[in-house]
Write a protein that holds these residues in place. Structure first.
Motif, PDB file in Angstrom:
ATOM      1  N   LEU A 186     -10.734  -5.418  -2.245  1.00 39.82           N
ATOM      2  CA  LEU A 186     -11.887  -5.511  -1.477  1.00 39.82           C
ATOM      3  C   LEU A 186     -12.286  -4.153  -1.337  1.00 39.82           C
ATOM      4  N   ARG A 187     -13.633  -3.784  -2.274  1.00 43.72           N
ATOM      5  CA  ARG A 187     -14.437  -2.685  -2.097  1.00 43.72           C
ATOM      6  C   ARG A 187     -15.714  -2.498  -1.560  1.00 43.72           C
ATOM      7  N   ASN A 188     -15.998  -1.063  -0.939  1.00 40.07           N
ATOM      8  CA  ASN A 188     -17.151  -0.903  -0.602  1.00 40.07           C
ATOM      9  C   ASN A 188     -18.166  -0.906  -1.594  1.00 40.07           C
ATOM     10  N   CYS A 189     -19.260  -1.642  -1.674  1.00 37.29           N
ATOM     11  CA  CYS A 189     -20.508  -1.432  -2.662  1.00 37.29           C
ATOM     12  C   CYS A 189     -21.015  -0.373  -2.605  1.00 37.29           C
ATOM     13  N   ASP A 190     -21.116   0.413  -1.569  1.00 36.11           N
ATOM     14  CA  ASP A 190     -21.999   1.505  -1.630  1.00 36.11           C
ATOM     15  C   ASP A 190     -21.379   2.772  -1.559  1.00 36.11           C
ATOM     16  N   GLY A 191     -20.105   2.856  -1.791  1.00 42.86           N
ATOM     17  CA  GLY A 191     -19.398   4.046  -1.873  1.00 42.86           C
ATOM     18  C   GLY A 191     -17.942   3.968  -2.414  1.00 42.86           C
ATOM     19  N   GLU A 192     -17.334   5.144  -2.565  1.00 45.34           N
ATOM     20  CA  GLU A 192     -15.995   5.008  -3.184  1.00 45.34           C
ATOM     21  C   GLU A 192     -15.013   4.338  -2.150  1.00 45.34           C
ATOM     22  N   ALA A 193     -14.926   4.746  -0.745  1.00 44.06           N
ATOM     23  CA  ALA A 193     -14.161   4.242   0.146  1.00 44.06           C
ATOM     24  C   ALA A 193     -14.895   3.448   1.122  1.00 44.06           C
ATOM     25  N   PRO A 194     -14.424   2.292   1.485  1.00 50.24           N
ATOM     26  CA  PRO A 194     -12.889   2.129   1.468  1.00 50.24           C
ATOM     27  C   PRO A 194     -12.626   1.120   0.653  1.00 50.24           C
ATOM     28  N   THR A 195     -11.480   0.910   0.122  1.00 52.78           N
ATOM     29  CA  THR A 195     -10.994   0.023  -0.765  1.00 52.78           C
ATOM     30  C   THR A 195      -9.616  -0.787  -0.265  1.00 52.78           C
ATOM     31  N   PHE A 196      -9.605  -1.913   0.062  1.00 52.10           N
ATOM     32  CA  PHE A 196      -8.408  -2.582   0.670  1.00 52.10           C
ATOM     33  C   PHE A 196      -7.762  -3.334  -0.267  1.00 52.10           C
ATOM     34  N   THR A 197      -6.265  -3.486  -0.420  1.00 53.73           N
ATOM     35  CA  THR A 197      -5.650  -4.695  -0.960  1.00 53.73           C
ATOM     36  C   THR A 197      -5.421  -5.682  -0.008  1.00 53.73           C
ATOM     37  N   MET A 198      -5.983  -6.910  -0.574  1.00 52.14           N
ATOM     38  CA  MET A 198      -5.988  -7.984   0.366  1.00 52.14           C
ATOM     39  C   MET A 198      -4.781  -9.176  -0.317  1.00 52.14           C
ATOM     40  N   VAL A 199      -4.349  -9.813   0.580  1.00 47.22           N
ATOM     41  CA  VAL A 199      -3.329 -10.897   0.299  1.00 47.22           C
ATOM     42  C   VAL A 199      -3.477 -12.117   0.851  1.00 47.22           C
ATOM     43  N   ASN A 200      -3.319 -13.220   0.020  1.00 47.80           N
ATOM     44  CA  ASN A 200      -3.494 -14.697   0.284  1.00 47.80           C
ATOM     45  C   ASN A 200      -2.468 -15.178   1.094  1.00 47.80           C
ATOM     46  N   PRO A 201      -2.730 -15.381   2.545  1.00 53.38           N
ATOM     47  CA  PRO A 201      -1.563 -15.513   3.451  1.00 53.38           C
ATOM     48  C   PRO A 201      -1.061 -16.894   3.291  1.00 53.38           C
ATOM     49  N   PHE A 202      -1.493 -17.869   2.521  1.00 52.96           N
ATOM     50  CA  PHE A 202      -1.072 -19.223   2.488  1.00 52.96           C
ATOM     51  C   PHE A 202      -0.100 -19.189   1.356  1.00 52.96           C
ATOM     52  N   ILE A 203       0.009 -18.306   0.480  1.00 55.72           N
ATOM     53  CA  ILE A 203       1.108 -17.892  -0.346  1.00 55.72           C
ATOM     54  C   ILE A 203       2.394 -17.695   0.209  1.00 55.72           C
ATOM     55  N   LEU A 204       2.148 -16.926   1.198  1.00 56.28           N
ATOM     56  CA  LEU A 204       3.418 -16.495   1.974  1.00 56.28           C
ATOM     57  C   LEU A 204       4.084 -17.052   3.225  1.00 56.28           C
ATOM     58  N   ARG A 205       2.995 -17.995   3.977  1.00 59.71           N
ATOM     59  CA  ARG A 205       3.658 -18.808   4.912  1.00 59.71           C
ATOM     60  C   ARG A 205       2.799 -19.558   5.378  1.00 59.71           C
ATOM     61  N   ASP A 206       3.020 -20.433   6.418  1.00 62.51           N
ATOM     62  CA  ASP A 206       2.465 -21.222   6.953  1.00 62.51           C
ATOM     63  C   ASP A 206       1.372 -20.461   7.947  1.00 62.51           C
TER      64      ASP A 206
END
Length: 135
Positions: free
Chosen positions: A30-50
């Motif tokens: 997930l990245r900011n469209c209007d600047g270099e920061a912030p950028t986040f690494t996102m995870v699909n929770p449904f693959i990891l757990r209920d």
């Protein structure tokens, strides 16, 4: 795909547009469209757990979510080295309404969802193949 931020990411209230790109089935960026920061690494929770929670009515209205909405729920990850030490925040999911191209972060009440943590090690969700082979 780009999304209009309707409910900001905590600490990044000035970010108004973000883009989401798939890395693989588990991870997205997930990245900011209007600047270099912030950028986040996102995870699909449904693959990891209920993983389930009630979407607050205010968030449903803000993101224009209904029963037929194409909705994606992701959680933020704090990347560490080694990767096994990375953590996932299950108490502040980010919702994406693909139909309206809107997104927002929900902060869940820890008393209502005690099974979720703010910094759970990702390693607890993966079986160590070496340990499994010796058992």
């Amino acid at each position: 795909m780009e999304f209009e931020v309707k409910s900001p990411i905590l600490g990044f209230e000035g970010v108004m547009r973000m883009s989401l790109e798939k890395i693989d089935d588990l991870f997205m960026r997930l990245r900011n469209c209007d600047g270099e920061a912030p950028t986040f690494t996102m995870v699909n929770p449904f693959i990891l757990r209920d993983y389930s929670f009630e979407i607050p009515i205010a968030m449903k209205i803000l993101l224009d979510i209904d029963d037929n909405s194409s909705l994606l729920i992701l959680n933020m990850m704090v990347i560490s080295n080694p990767l096994e030490n990375s953590t996932v925040n299950f108490l502040a999911p980010v919702l994406f309404n693909f139909d309206k191209q809107t997104m927002g972060q929900v902060v869940l009440e820890s008393t209502k969802y005690p099974q979720y943590g703010i910094a759970e090690p990702i390693s607890i969700f993966f079986v160590n193949e070496e340990n499994e082979a010796t058992q």
